[in-house]
Motif scaffolding. Structure first.
Motif, PDB file in Angstrom:
ATOM      1  N   ARG A 161     -13.179   0.926  -8.653  1.00  9.94           N
ATOM      2  CA  ARG A 161     -14.018   1.180  -7.482  1.00  9.94           C
ATOM      3  C   ARG A 161     -15.373   1.783  -7.830  1.00  9.94           C
ATOM      4  O   ARG A 161     -16.262   1.840  -6.996  1.00  9.94           O
ATOM      5  CB  ARG A 161     -13.277   2.095  -6.500  1.00  9.94           C
ATOM      6  CG  ARG A 161     -12.133   1.389  -5.796  1.00  9.94           C
ATOM      7  CD  ARG A 161     -11.521   2.231  -4.700  1.00  9.94           C
ATOM      8  NE  ARG A 161     -10.464   1.513  -3.995  1.00  9.94           N
ATOM      9  CZ  ARG A 161      -9.776   2.002  -2.968  1.00  9.94           C
ATOM     10  NH1 ARG A 161     -10.018   3.238  -2.549  1.00  9.94           N
ATOM     11  NH2 ARG A 161      -8.843   1.283  -2.386  1.00  9.94           N
ATOM     12  N   ASN A 192       0.816  -1.216   0.000  1.00  6.94           N
ATOM     13  CA  ASN A 192       0.000   0.000   0.000  1.00  6.94           C
ATOM     14  C   ASN A 192       0.849   1.265   0.000  1.00  6.94           C
ATOM     15  O   ASN A 192       0.522   2.245   0.658  1.00  6.94           O
ATOM     16  CB  ASN A 192      -0.955   0.008   1.205  1.00  6.94           C
ATOM     17  CG  ASN A 192      -1.851  -1.216   1.236  1.00  6.94           C
ATOM     18  OD1 ASN A 192      -2.389  -1.614   0.216  1.00  6.94           O
ATOM     19  ND2 ASN A 192      -1.993  -1.819   2.413  1.00  6.94           N
ATOM     20  N   LEU A 243      -7.363   1.650 -10.416  1.00  5.89           N
ATOM     21  CA  LEU A 243      -8.169   1.208  -9.273  1.00  5.89           C
ATOM     22  C   LEU A 243      -9.321   2.165  -9.026  1.00  5.89           C
ATOM     23  O   LEU A 243     -10.376   1.760  -8.536  1.00  5.89           O
ATOM     24  CB  LEU A 243      -7.296   1.105  -8.021  1.00  5.89           C
ATOM     25  CG  LEU A 243      -6.476  -0.165  -7.845  1.00  5.89           C
ATOM     26  CD1 LEU A 243      -5.823  -0.187  -6.471  1.00  5.89           C
ATOM     27  CD2 LEU A 243      -7.329  -1.398  -8.031  1.00  5.89           C
ATOM     28  N   ILE A 260      -4.492   5.672  -4.444  1.00  3.14           N
ATOM     29  CA  ILE A 260      -4.605   4.632  -5.459  1.00  3.14           C
ATOM     30  C   ILE A 260      -4.418   5.236  -6.849  1.00  3.14           C
ATOM     31  O   ILE A 260      -4.700   6.410  -7.067  1.00  3.14           O
ATOM     32  CB  ILE A 260      -5.972   3.922  -5.388  1.00  3.14           C
ATOM     33  CG1 ILE A 260      -7.104   4.940  -5.595  1.00  3.14           C
ATOM     34  CG2 ILE A 260      -6.120   3.185  -4.070  1.00  3.14           C
ATOM     35  CD1 ILE A 260      -8.469   4.299  -5.710  1.00  3.14           C
ATOM     36  N   SER A 290      -3.831  -3.612  -7.991  1.00  2.00           N
ATOM     37  CA  SER A 290      -4.886  -4.310  -7.253  1.00  2.00           C
ATOM     38  C   SER A 290      -4.332  -5.306  -6.248  1.00  2.00           C
ATOM     39  O   SER A 290      -4.989  -5.643  -5.267  1.00  2.00           O
ATOM     40  CB  SER A 290      -5.812  -5.036  -8.237  1.00  2.00           C
ATOM     41  OG  SER A 290      -5.099  -6.002  -8.986  1.00  2.00           O
ATOM     42  N   THR A 291      -3.100  -5.774  -6.476  1.00  2.00           N
ATOM     43  CA  THR A 291      -2.501  -6.750  -5.560  1.00  2.00           C
ATOM     44  C   THR A 291      -1.720  -6.080  -4.442  1.00  2.00           C
ATOM     45  O   THR A 291      -1.795  -6.508  -3.278  1.00  2.00           O
ATOM     46  CB  THR A 291      -1.559  -7.691  -6.333  1.00  2.00           C
ATOM     47  OG1 THR A 291      -2.270  -8.305  -7.405  1.00  2.00           O
ATOM     48  CG2 THR A 291      -1.003  -8.769  -5.409  1.00  2.00           C
ATOM     49  N   ASN A 335      -1.633  -2.570  -3.670  1.00  2.00           N
ATOM     50  CA  ASN A 335      -2.032  -1.248  -3.180  1.00  2.00           C
ATOM     51  C   ASN A 335      -3.539  -1.128  -3.024  1.00  2.00           C
ATOM     52  O   ASN A 335      -4.090  -0.039  -3.068  1.00  2.00           O
ATOM     53  CB  ASN A 335      -1.544  -0.165  -4.158  1.00  2.00           C
ATOM     54  CG  ASN A 335      -1.405   1.185  -3.500  1.00  2.00           C
ATOM     55  OD1 ASN A 335      -0.899   1.305  -2.392  1.00  2.00           O
ATOM     56  ND2 ASN A 335      -1.870   2.217  -4.174  1.00  2.00           N
ATOM     57  N   ARG A 336      -4.211  -2.239  -2.820  1.00  2.00           N
ATOM     58  CA  ARG A 336      -5.670  -2.245  -2.895  1.00  2.00           C
ATOM     59  C   ARG A 336      -6.330  -1.553  -1.715  1.00  2.00           C
ATOM     60  O   ARG A 336      -7.387  -0.944  -1.844  1.00  2.00           O
ATOM     61  CB  ARG A 336      -6.175  -3.676  -3.005  1.00  2.00           C
ATOM     62  CG  ARG A 336      -7.641  -3.774  -3.347  1.00  2.00           C
ATOM     63  CD  ARG A 336      -8.004  -5.139  -3.876  1.00  2.00           C
ATOM     64  NE  ARG A 336      -9.350  -5.173  -4.387  1.00  2.00           N
ATOM     65  CZ  ARG A 336      -9.868  -6.194  -5.059  1.00  2.00           C
ATOM     66  NH1 ARG A 336      -9.135  -7.248  -5.291  1.00  2.00           N
ATOM     67  NH2 ARG A 336     -11.110  -6.167  -5.488  1.00  2.00           N
ATOM     68  N   SER A 337      -5.766  -1.645  -0.525  1.00  2.00           N
ATOM     69  CA  SER A 337      -6.407  -1.091   0.662  1.00  2.00           C
ATOM     70  C   SER A 337      -5.861   0.274   1.049  1.00  2.00           C
ATOM     71  O   SER A 337      -6.103   0.755   2.149  1.00  2.00           O
ATOM     72  CB  SER A 337      -6.240  -2.064   1.839  1.00  2.00           C
ATOM     73  OG  SER A 337      -4.868  -2.294   2.117  1.00  2.00           O
TER      74      SER A 337
END
Length: 253
Positions: free
Chosen positions: A208, A113, A204, A200, A191-192, A194-196
């Protein structure tokens, strides 16, 4: 080939109530800019993040690949053939496999992230291609030019900086453009790894928009149109340099 691009623009201007019209509206007869308003209001931070990641990827790629290409082309270290083979193999590894490896490493390093983590990951796609292209181009630079620089007292680093780099402009522009576009359009690493995160990239940001019950298609397509503008602009601007760069080293005098 251009129809999907046209349809993207068409849907970006279509009102939500007209999305499921039968037959579909082939032209935006009653256009709306609500999708663009939503995209500009919600996606500007994501666009800025993608821009920063793209420029960072270009910087890392050039810093690593330029000296490496020069060394393989002119300094000829031991194992040059094996290095070339490994660079070719590296380009065959699927990005999703690399993403899983990066995920395991980043958990231990605390780089999940983070924008820096995405820059490093995206650079791994560009560096092998860049090294091979630089090597092909620099191998075609006459040795007489470099010998003249050495006679004037230039060492290896000075020759690289003052002679080789200026002559490699086309290949540098080509590599920079491809590295930027790969980072700009990346979804798998984002997406793998930095998804949370709240910071972003735009890929992404578009993802969303897709909800469980509703899909903001005009906003999705408007964001896609806005995100396509920098790529299209750069391709048009650098077209003649790309044509020269991708054929570098293809013909020997």
């Amino acid at each position: 080939m251009l129809f999907p691009v046209y349809w993207m623009v068409n849907v970006s201007l279509t009102r939500t109530g007209d999305m499921r019209a039968d037959p579909p509206h082939w032209f935006p007869w009653n256009p709306t800019f609500e999708g663009y308003a939503a995209a500009l209001g919600q996606q500007l931070p994501a666009l800025a993040t993608s821009l920063f990641i793209g420029l960072g990827t270009v910087a890392v790629t050039l810093i690593v690949a330029l000296p490496a290409g020069y060394a393989l082309a002119k300094l000829l270290p031991r194992g040059t053939g094996a290095i070339d083979f490994l660079l070719l193999v590296a380009q065959m590894i699927p990005a999703v496999v690399m993403a899983m490896g990066f995920y395991a490493i980043y958990i231990r390093l605390g780089m999940l992230n983070t924008v820096a983590g995405l820059i490093v990951a995206d650079s791994t796609l560009a560096v092998p291609f860049a090294v091979l292209l630089f090597r092909a181009f620099m191998a075609g630079i006459p040795r007489e030019i470099m010998a003249a620089a050495q006679i004037d007292g230039a060492g290896t680093w000075r020759t690289f900086r003052s002679v080789v780099l200026p002559l490699s402009r086309n290949s540098v522009i080509t590599v920079s453009l491809f590295a930027f576009l790969w980072a700009w359009s990346d979804f798998i690493f984002a997406s793998t790894l930095n998804r949370s995160s709240d910071t972003i990239p735009v890929t992404l940001g578009i993802f969303r928009y897709i909800g469980n019950n509703t899909t903001q298609w005009n906003s999705i397509m408007a964001t896609a149109v806005i995100a396509s503008v920098p790529a299209a602009f750069l391709l048009v601007l650098a077209q003649r340099y790309i044509a020269a760069g991708v054929t570098a080293g293809a013909v020997k005098d």
